[in-house]
Enzyme design. Sequence first.
Site, PDB file in Angstrom:
ATOM      1  CG  ASP A  75      -1.997  -1.043   1.168  1.00  0.00           C
ATOM      2  OD1 ASP A  75      -2.432  -1.373   0.049  1.00  0.00           O
ATOM      3  OD2 ASP A  75      -2.430  -1.518   2.226  1.00  0.00           O
TER       4      ASP A  75
ATOM      5  CG  ASP B  16      -6.691  -1.283  -1.684  1.00  0.00           C
ATOM      6  OD1 ASP B  16      -6.943  -2.504  -1.717  1.00  0.00           O
ATOM      7  OD2 ASP B  16      -5.779  -0.800  -1.001  1.00  0.00           O
TER       8      ASP B  16
END
Length: 174
Positions: free
Chosen positions: A128, A150
């Site tokens: 991330d 995401d």
Amino acid sequence: MTQTYASLLWGPLTRFGLRFAVAAAAADQAVKLWVLYGLDMPVRGSLRLTPFLDLVLVWNTGISYGWFQQTGEAGQWALVGVKVIAIALLWIWLARAPSRLVAASLALIIGGALGNAADRIAWGAVVDFILFHITTPSFTFRWYVFNLADVAIVAGVVGLLYDSFRGSGAAKAP
């Protein structure tokens, strides 16, 4: 019987959806490799892009929002297993998709899940790196750190919600 299994896994819009899934997963992986190796984020740590957007490397060993962190190999493989089951169920739904919007939306979710699963298999954690934040003298807000997979998943969910509110009823899961 063979035709029944084939229709369970392949429908009129599956090829269309497959393109979206592959594009989402490939874009996610390409951007992650660029962040890791092109920008050298493991060494750099963070990079301010705008007053409200930073690149910050986070290795997420859990699921969404960092819940259910798994530090052991068994836990990581269990999360991969859950993703595989979710992808299979979404694929069956994709094979029955009644519209291009539903097919594209499901495919974006599948592609995002594949991108994050690839991370977990390759590195034992999801990469991330995008952080939105607002900082004023009296207020600070920091969104969770996320990635392109995401974004694809959220876009897919938004597409399914839009389709369901449109009144066609087309986004019903099998």
